[in-house]
Motif scaffolding. Structure first.
Motif, short mmCIF file in Angstrom:
data_model
loop_
_atom_site.label_atom_id
_atom_site.label_comp_id
_atom_site.label_asym_id
_atom_site.label_seq_id
_atom_site.Cartn_x
_atom_site.Cartn_y
_atom_site.Cartn_z
N PHE A 114 0.84 -1.20 0.00
CA PHE A 114 0.00 0.00 0.00
C PHE A 114 0.87 1.26 0.00
N GLY A 115 1.87 1.28 0.89
CA GLY A 115 2.71 2.46 1.02
C GLY A 115 3.54 2.76 -0.20
N ASP A 116 4.04 1.72 -0.87
CA ASP A 116 4.86 1.92 -2.07
C ASP A 116 4.07 2.62 -3.17
N TYR A 117 2.83 2.17 -3.38
CA TYR A 117 2.01 2.77 -4.43
C TYR A 117 1.64 4.22 -4.10
N PHE A 118 1.24 4.46 -2.85
CA PHE A 118 0.79 5.80 -2.50
C PHE A 118 1.97 6.78 -2.39
N ASN A 119 3.11 6.29 -1.98
CA ASN A 119 4.27 7.18 -1.91
C ASN A 119 4.75 7.58 -3.29
N ALA A 120 4.47 6.74 -4.30
CA ALA A 120 4.82 7.09 -5.67
C ALA A 120 3.92 8.20 -6.21
N VAL A 121 2.67 8.22 -5.75
CA VAL A 121 1.72 9.24 -6.22
C VAL A 121 1.78 10.50 -5.36
N LEU A 122 1.81 10.31 -4.04
CA LEU A 122 1.89 11.42 -3.09
C LEU A 122 3.11 11.22 -2.21
N PRO A 123 4.29 11.54 -2.72
CA PRO A 123 5.54 11.23 -2.00
C PRO A 123 5.67 11.98 -0.68
N LEU A 124 6.15 11.22 0.33
CA LEU A 124 6.41 11.80 1.65
C LEU A 124 7.88 11.69 2.03
N GLY A 125 8.74 11.47 1.05
CA GLY A 125 10.16 11.38 1.32
C GLY A 125 10.68 9.96 1.31
N ALA A 126 11.91 9.80 1.79
CA ALA A 126 12.58 8.51 1.73
C ALA A 126 11.85 7.43 2.52
N HIS A 127 11.23 7.83 3.62
CA HIS A 127 10.52 6.86 4.46
C HIS A 127 9.00 7.00 4.31
N GLY A 128 8.60 7.56 3.18
CA GLY A 128 7.18 7.77 2.95
C GLY A 128 6.38 6.48 2.93
N SER A 129 6.94 5.45 2.32
CA SER A 129 6.24 4.18 2.25
C SER A 129 5.97 3.62 3.64
N ALA A 130 6.97 3.72 4.52
CA ALA A 130 6.81 3.23 5.89
C ALA A 130 5.78 4.07 6.65
N LEU A 131 5.74 5.37 6.39
CA LEU A 131 4.76 6.22 7.07
C LEU A 131 3.34 5.86 6.65
N TYR A 132 3.16 5.67 5.35
CA TYR A 132 1.84 5.25 4.87
C TYR A 132 1.47 3.89 5.47
N ALA A 133 2.44 2.97 5.47
CA ALA A 133 2.18 1.62 5.98
C ALA A 133 1.80 1.65 7.46
N GLY A 134 2.58 2.38 8.25
CA GLY A 134 2.29 2.46 9.67
C GLY A 134 0.96 3.15 9.95
N GLY A 135 0.66 4.18 9.20
CA GLY A 135 -0.61 4.86 9.39
C GLY A 135 -1.80 3.97 9.06
N LEU A 136 -1.66 3.17 8.01
CA LEU A 136 -2.75 2.26 7.63
C LEU A 136 -3.00 1.21 8.71
#
Length: 453
Positions: A114-136
């Motif tokens: 989930f985080g990889d796809y959303f960070n590609a569209v709405l990037p939150l930086g180097a650890h954006g994928s982990a932030l999206y993942a943890g938030g979910l």
């Protein structure tokens, strides 16, 4: 403080709800990653047959679990079967493996997808994928803490949306076939990774990964209103629907991309939708992946917390985790701990940069080890408890249970032979469970009343 004697799960789930929850346990976007790997290893002649074989053999296993679930209903599912058959030590190790390897690992894997796809569209930086993942993960834990009706209602909506998303991919294949568009030849044809028995073994690992999760439905056996008919329909019905969806998706991939194009593709759904609908088609895949990840995490949280709850009730030192919130119909503390450990794995994943295949290596050997023990438990439980009513009985007994047991041993060997070093990490974590069990067995909790439903 101890629980009331009648505290615990109630039979509140209808058959259709149970089927949807089970379908949510098994239907994921794995197929979008595994289809090219399977095609690469088995070739066009056997491509569809390995999917059919995986679905049918999964149904054999589901029959074994349906018999045990209706004869010995329990919120712990196969944890209860293993403990009843092999004793407390094996039961505890299985509960530990689900907590530390299988369930939380799968939650973290799905959250990173989930985080990889959303960070590609709405990037939150180097650890954006982990932030999206943890938030979910945190959000879905909160949703399930609101109560069992909210959690299961959410799952019903998610599975319905995911099924519609998959049908949009199939529609792309139908559209291309209707227009008479020929599949293009790949610019760089992929070379088979393995051939013969090795190729078949590697392919089946990923086929069964796509079908995996059906055994978790046994944890619902104490909550389905129609305990006899309900478990059979939930498990066999979900796998039948899933097999149909997977065959349709693979047909769409092969028809729209060509078999060689599928084998060479890193993202077959994206390429297929782009060919059919242009740039708009690519946008379809984002909500499909998002819904799939949410549905998978939501169902795994529900199931994982129930296993942890059931195991904690059998270990006096962990009795605080074995409490059930009757007002909301959930094992509240077990749910929080499950989510917290999954968040730790997200932190680890963000530092280690581990990916999809790494988690497959981590989980697969442990999964097949305990599935083999569970399939053999059916035969042992029949011999030890012939007096227990069995509303569902496996046909062709003991041929089918022994066939599935042999399959589990073969897949255990295949996973160790195929994945190599990644398997040792899962085994090491399982060994930590042995040490933890020894430490907990040396402790005593005074004044604790153990209640087992």
């Amino acid at each position: 403080m101890t629980q009331p004697i009648d505290a615990g799960p109630k039979r509140h789930l209808g058959v259709f709800q149970a089927l949807l929850v089970t379908l949510g346990m098994v239907i994921t976007t794995d197929i979008l990653k595994t289809a090219p790997t399977v095609a690469l290893n088995v070739g066009a002649e056997h491509f569809y047959w390995v999917w059919v074989l995986g679905g049918v053999l999964s149904m054999v296993g589901a029959l074994c679990f349906a018999e045990m679930a209706t004869a010995f209903p329990h919120p712990g599912g196969d944890y209860h079967f293993l403990r009843r058959t092999y004793g407390d030590r094996v039961g505890f190790l299985f509960a530990w493996s689900r907590f530390a390897v299988l369930h939380t690992g799968w939650i973290a894997l799905s959250a990173f997808l989930f985080g990889d796809y959303f960070n590609a569209v709405l990037p939150l930086g180097a650890h954006g994928s982990a932030l999206y993942a943890g938030g979910l993960i945190a959000a879905l834990v909160l949703v399930n803490l609101l109560g069992v009706r909210v959690g299961f209602a959410t799952q019903t909506v998610l599975v319905s949306l995911l099924t519609l998303g998959f049908f949009s991919i199939v529609a792309a294949g139908v559209w291309l076939a209707w227009q008479g568009v020929e599949a293009p030849l790949p610019a760089f044809p992929a070379e088979p990774e393995q051939t013969g028995v090795a190729g078949f073994s590697a392919a089946m690992i990923f086929v069964f990964l796509a079908f995996g999760g059906w055994s978790d439905a046994a944890t619902l056996s104490a909550e389905v209103r129609d305990g006899q008919r309900g478990m059979f329909i939930a498990m066999l019905g979900a796998l039948t629907v899933l097999l149909g969806i997977y065959l349709a998706l693979n047909w769409a991939f092969v028809g729209g991309l060509g078999f060689d194009g599928l084998a060479a593709s890193a993202a077959p759904a994206v390429e297929l939708l782009q060919r059919a609908f242009g740039s708009f088609g690519v946008l379809i895949i984002l909500p499909v992946v998002a819904v799939a990840a949410i549905a998978s995490i939501n169902s795994t949280l529900m199931v994982g917390a129930r296993t942890t709850y059931a195991a904690a009730r059998d270990v006096p030192s962990l009795h605080r985790l074995g409490t059930w919130d009757d007002s909301r119909g959930v094992p509240r503390r077990a749910l929080v701990v499950e989510g917290a450990f999954a968040l730790l794995l997200v932190v680890f994943g963000s530092l280690a940069n581990s990916g999809f295949n790494a988690m497959v290596e981590y989980m697969t050997p442990v999964y097949w080890l305990f599935l083999a023990l569970s399939s053999l438990a059916l035969i042992l439980l029949r011999r030890r408890h012939p007096e227990v009513p069995r509303p569902i009985r496996v046909p062709l007994y003991p041929v089918l249970p022994l066939l599935f047991f042999a399959l589990c041993l073969y897949m255990l060997w295949s996973s160790l032979a195929y994945v190599g070093y990644g398997a040792f990490l899962g085994v090491a974590v399982l060994a930590v469970g042995v040490v933890l069990q020894l430490l907990l067995s040396g402790r005593r909790s005074d004044g604790v009343v153990e209640v087992t439903p």
